[in-house]
Motif scaffolding. Structure first.
Motif, PDB file in Angstrom:
ATOM      1  N   ARG A 213       0.854  -1.190   0.000  1.00 42.50           N
ATOM      2  CA  ARG A 213       0.000   0.000   0.000  1.00 42.50           C
ATOM      3  C   ARG A 213       0.886   1.235   0.000  1.00 42.50           C
ATOM      4  O   ARG A 213       1.666   1.437   0.925  1.00 42.50           O
ATOM      5  N   VAL A 214       0.787   2.029  -1.051  1.00 49.80           N
ATOM      6  CA  VAL A 214       1.495   3.307  -1.081  1.00 49.80           C
ATOM      7  C   VAL A 214       0.575   4.339  -0.445  1.00 49.80           C
ATOM      8  O   VAL A 214      -0.453   4.701  -1.008  1.00 49.80           O
ATOM      9  N   ILE A 215       0.919   4.794   0.744  1.00 46.61           N
ATOM     10  CA  ILE A 215       0.059   5.695   1.502  1.00 46.61           C
ATOM     11  C   ILE A 215       0.147   7.117   0.980  1.00 46.61           C
ATOM     12  O   ILE A 215      -0.853   7.824   0.882  1.00 46.61           O
ATOM     13  N   GLY A 216       1.336   7.548   0.609  1.00 45.04           N
ATOM     14  CA  GLY A 216       1.501   8.889   0.078  1.00 45.04           C
ATOM     15  C   GLY A 216       2.953   9.298   0.050  1.00 45.04           C
ATOM     16  O   GLY A 216       3.820   8.640   0.623  1.00 45.04           O
ATOM     17  N   ARG A 217       3.210  10.398  -0.634  1.00 48.87           N
ATOM     18  CA  ARG A 217       4.582  10.877  -0.788  1.00 48.87           C
ATOM     19  C   ARG A 217       4.945  11.851   0.331  1.00 48.87           C
ATOM     20  O   ARG A 217       4.139  12.697   0.727  1.00 48.87           O
TER      21      ARG A 217
END
Length: 225
Positions: A213-217
């Protein structure tokens, strides 16, 4: 005219108006459902109604979930603009710090999504970076990203930026652990890189890649001295 704030972070925009607008945009039908949406006890909602004042964190939480203007939720009108092309809502925007820990080593989310505090950032600067409505602040635990990110640093994350950009730093979820890592894209796999050379790269492919899961940058790092 906007309502007044008290020392507890409440906004005197009126509970009934807020509740009616929250009902309209979220589909909730009762105060109990509002409490569930916010993750608070029903008694907290009852108390807010009695005081006719809504905590600022509630307004931000509903506006983020429903993707609507926070000023409209508070007061029934959008933020005033300072003329053509003016900055809506004033020069500063409040970014919630969630009571959660992002691991830069071996930690994990502790209490996902609970607002701990609000921090003002220049709205113009946030907009240059991304979408302020999707941004949160979180603390980092661990030393795997030193010297760039140290244990105890606070990071600003845009949860709308999940597309991998070369050399970008991201908050990512791997199984039950949330990590802050540089992410490198390779054919059929992603590599999570630590700035601290004592930590080996984590290579994800197949089922492990699907579960990522890429949560955010990560856009900004704050540090106490």
């Amino acid at each position: 005219m906007h309502g007044q704030h008290d020392g507890q972070g409440n906004v005197a925009g009126g509970f009934e108006g807020f509740f009616a607008r929250a009902t309209k945009v979220t589909g909730i039908g009762s105060q109990a459902e509002l409490a569930a949406l916010l993750g608070v006890h029903r008694s907290a909602v009852t108390q807010a109604k009695r005081k006719d004042a809504v905590p600022k964190a509630w307004v931000l939480a509903v506006s983020r979930k429903a993707r609507v203007d926070a000023d409209w939720l508070e007061f029934g009108q959008a933020a005033r603009r300072g003329g053509e092309g003016g900055d809506a809502g004033g020069a500063f925007a409040s970014v919630p710090k969630v009571r959660a820990r992002l691991s830069a080593g071996g930690g994990s989310f502790e209490t996902e999504g609970e607002v701990e505090a609000l921090f003002p950032f220049r709205r113009e600067w946030l907009r240059r970076k991304g979408n302020p409505a999707n941004m949160v602040l979180m603390d980092v635990v661990g030393n795997s990203m030193e010297p760039e990110i140290r244990h105890g640093d606070m990071v600003l994350i845009d949860q709308a930026q999940t597309a991998i950009v070369a050399h970008g730093i991201y908050a990512v979820g791997v199984e039950d652990t949330v990590l802050v890592k540089r992410v490198e894209k390779r054919p059929g796999e992603l590599v999570l890189l630590s700035d601290n050379r004592d930590y080996a790269p984590i290579v994800l492919s197949g089922d492990a890649l699907e579960a990522l899961r890429v949560i955010g940058r990560v856009l900004w790092i704050g540090r106490e001295v």
